[in-house]
Design a protein around this motif. Structure first.
Motif, PDB file in Angstrom:
ATOM      1  N   PHE A 127       0.857  -1.182   0.000  1.00 36.02           N
ATOM      2  CA  PHE A 127       0.000   0.000   0.000  1.00 36.02           C
ATOM      3  C   PHE A 127       0.893   1.231   0.000  1.00 36.02           C
ATOM      4  O   PHE A 127       1.815   1.327   0.811  1.00 36.02           O
ATOM      5  CB  PHE A 127      -0.877  -0.030   1.258  1.00 36.02           C
ATOM      6  N   GLY A 128       0.652   2.161  -0.917  1.00 38.65           N
ATOM      7  CA  GLY A 128       1.520   3.329  -0.929  1.00 38.65           C
ATOM      8  C   GLY A 128       1.314   4.200  -2.142  1.00 38.65           C
ATOM      9  O   GLY A 128       0.242   4.223  -2.742  1.00 38.65           O
ATOM     10  N   SER A 129       2.371   4.925  -2.500  1.00 39.84           N
ATOM     11  CA  SER A 129       2.291   5.892  -3.596  1.00 39.84           C
ATOM     12  C   SER A 129       3.177   5.450  -4.749  1.00 39.84           C
ATOM     13  O   SER A 129       3.241   4.269  -5.078  1.00 39.84           O
ATOM     14  CB  SER A 129       2.660   7.286  -3.079  1.00 39.84           C
ATOM     15  N   SER A 130       3.887   6.403  -5.367  1.00 34.96           N
ATOM     16  CA  SER A 130       4.596   6.094  -6.616  1.00 34.96           C
ATOM     17  C   SER A 130       5.730   5.097  -6.454  1.00 34.96           C
ATOM     18  O   SER A 130       5.996   4.298  -7.359  1.00 34.96           O
ATOM     19  CB  SER A 130       5.134   7.386  -7.237  1.00 34.96           C
ATOM     20  N   SER A 131       6.427   5.106  -5.309  1.00 30.55           N
ATOM     21  CA  SER A 131       7.527   4.153  -5.164  1.00 30.55           C
ATOM     22  C   SER A 131       7.023   2.745  -4.880  1.00 30.55           C
ATOM     23  O   SER A 131       7.781   1.783  -4.991  1.00 30.55           O
ATOM     24  CB  SER A 131       8.517   4.603  -4.078  1.00 30.55           C
ATOM     25  N   THR A 132       5.750   2.617  -4.509  1.00 35.71           N
ATOM     26  CA  THR A 132       5.126   1.294  -4.442  1.00 35.71           C
ATOM     27  C   THR A 132       4.618   0.896  -5.819  1.00 35.71           C
ATOM     28  O   THR A 132       4.832  -0.225  -6.284  1.00 35.71           O
ATOM     29  CB  THR A 132       3.968   1.288  -3.427  1.00 35.71           C
ATOM     30  N   SER A 182     -11.477  -0.008   0.554  1.00 37.19           N
ATOM     31  CA  SER A 182     -11.580  -0.743  -0.711  1.00 37.19           C
ATOM     32  C   SER A 182     -10.258  -1.359  -1.146  1.00 37.19           C
ATOM     33  O   SER A 182     -10.223  -2.486  -1.662  1.00 37.19           O
ATOM     34  CB  SER A 182     -12.110   0.177  -1.815  1.00 37.19           C
ATOM     35  N   SER A 183      -9.150  -0.640  -0.960  1.00 33.42           N
ATOM     36  CA  SER A 183      -7.855  -1.120  -1.451  1.00 33.42           C
ATOM     37  C   SER A 183      -7.168  -2.085  -0.493  1.00 33.42           C
ATOM     38  O   SER A 183      -6.317  -2.871  -0.920  1.00 33.42           O
ATOM     39  CB  SER A 183      -6.921   0.065  -1.718  1.00 33.42           C
ATOM     40  N   VAL A 184      -7.533  -2.026   0.787  1.00 35.12           N
ATOM     41  CA  VAL A 184      -6.832  -2.843   1.780  1.00 35.12           C
ATOM     42  C   VAL A 184      -7.781  -3.757   2.554  1.00 35.12           C
ATOM     43  O   VAL A 184      -7.730  -4.970   2.422  1.00 35.12           O
ATOM     44  CB  VAL A 184      -6.024  -1.952   2.753  1.00 35.12           C
ATOM     45  N   ILE A 185      -8.643  -3.176   3.358  1.00 30.57           N
ATOM     46  CA  ILE A 185      -9.466  -3.967   4.275  1.00 30.57           C
ATOM     47  C   ILE A 185     -10.305  -4.999   3.537  1.00 30.57           C
ATOM     48  O   ILE A 185     -10.389  -6.163   3.943  1.00 30.57           O
ATOM     49  CB  ILE A 185     -10.375  -3.052   5.127  1.00 30.57           C
ATOM     50  N   ASP A 186     -10.937  -4.573   2.448  1.00 28.38           N
ATOM     51  CA  ASP A 186     -11.821  -5.480   1.713  1.00 28.38           C
ATOM     52  C   ASP A 186     -11.080  -6.634   1.042  1.00 28.38           C
ATOM     53  O   ASP A 186     -11.704  -7.616   0.614  1.00 28.38           O
ATOM     54  CB  ASP A 186     -12.610  -4.714   0.645  1.00 28.38           C
TER      55      ASP A 186
END
Length: 332
Positions: A127-132, A182-186
């Motif tokens: 989970f993260g931004s551009s470096s992820t 939506s991106s993590v918990i689900d």
């Protein structure tokens, strides 16, 4: 922090064994490497620029006896090429453990360890931004989530492990908080690796406000049954030109990790060690924009993080645990 040297001949052999399996039409290992674009999971979030590397799935192509032999040969060549590139990158610049870092480190991953011990599928979300997401990498397979997935596959060849790339360039805690559900918990993850804080520094956001959002996010991840590892800022020109803000953010993330007894990978200190103690020029691991890592940077970062995850899983399996009053990631 005990970090092992990345270039090992056994990894080349492990990858080439996949090519051999293809040649003899044996079933591929059950690893599932999902590099799902987080924008698909959260369509309300703006898409990154067109020239940013997209995230996509990387799997070894299965051999089909009905296909022409030329297609199988091409698949084998591709696997050999990836194997060669994965090792050659460290021949150019070796990935060494940071000097002066304590040799004992611990990331507490009880959920991941128990799933692996029971032979159950493991879901990891980056989970993260551009470096992820992988800005600066030359191909999707060279992003850190895919590098990490390949390493875990080599270590646990019989395990069913999914690594989901939920990185969206330009975001930080405020935007990530909106898509946390939506991106993590689900996705019901067993482990969340949360890279956060860099864009907050670049945008001049208050580290205190960012810390509140991260603290709340970690609480929700833990309540959902996930192990958590935080990843702090990258050591790069555009970050280090804001030393006060960067220092405050790093300390804030460290305090959150200590409070919740979750892991924190000290990316800033690891990358600074590359430059200041290992004498590696910054442009050998950061691209021309002065911010994002290149293929070598992502590869070494993923390798060191993967080493810690593997070591932690092994420790949990033999009954080692951390005291409740000690941060789960012991470093320096």
């Amino acid at each position: 922090m005990t970090l092992t040297k990345c270039h090992r001949p056994v990894r080349r052999l492990a990858l080439l064994s996949v090519a051999a399996a293809l040649l003899f039409a044996l079933p591929a290992p059950p690893l599932m490497v999902h590099a799902q674009n987080a924008a698909q999971a959260a369509p309300q979030v703006s898409s990154p620029p067109q020239n940013a590397p997209g995230s996509q799935a990387i799997t070894a192509p299965a051999s089909d006896p009905q296909q022409p032999r030329s297609l199988t040969a091409k698949a084998i060549d591709k696997v050999k090429q990836v194997a060669k590139s994965a090792s050659d990158i460290f021949n150019r610049v070796p990935c060494l453990p940071p000097k002066g870092v304590a040799k004992k480190s611990f990331i507490s991953l009880p959920h991941v360890a128990s799933k692996l011990a029971e032979g159950k599928p493991v879901v990891i979300i980056a989970f993260g931004s551009s470096s992820t997401q992988g800005w600066g990498s030359s191909a999707p397979e060279y992003t850190y989530p895919n590098r990490l997935a390949a390493q875990l596959h080599r270590q646990y060849p019989a395990a069913q492990i999914s690594v989901i790339n939920a990185g969206i360039g330009g975001e930080d805690a405020p935007e990530m908080a909106k898509r946390l559900q939506s991106s993590v918990i689900d996705q019901h993850p067993d482990l969340v690796i949360w890279q956060v804080g860099t864009n907050a520094v670049l945008r001049g956001l208050d580290p205190t406000e960012t810390a509140k959002l991260v603290d709340d996010g970690v609480s929700k991840m833990q309540a959902a049954g996930a192990d958590v590892v935080l990843v702090d800022l990258q050591y790069s020109p555009r970050v280090i030109e804001r030393p006060e803000s960067a220092s405050r953010m790093i300390k804030a993330l460290s305090r959150i990790a200590e409070l919740h007894h979750v892991g924190i990978f000290p990316r800033f200190e690891v990358m600074r060690d590359w430059h200041e103690r290992q004498d590696i020029p910054i442009n050998d691991f950061v691209i021309a924009d002065g911010l994002h890592m290149n293929d070598w940077g992502y590869a070494c970062f993923a390798q060191l993080l993967g080493d810690d995850i593997i070591r932690s899983v092994g420790a949990v399996k033999i009954g080692v645990n951390t005291p409740p009053d000690v941060p789960s990631y012991r470093r320096m």
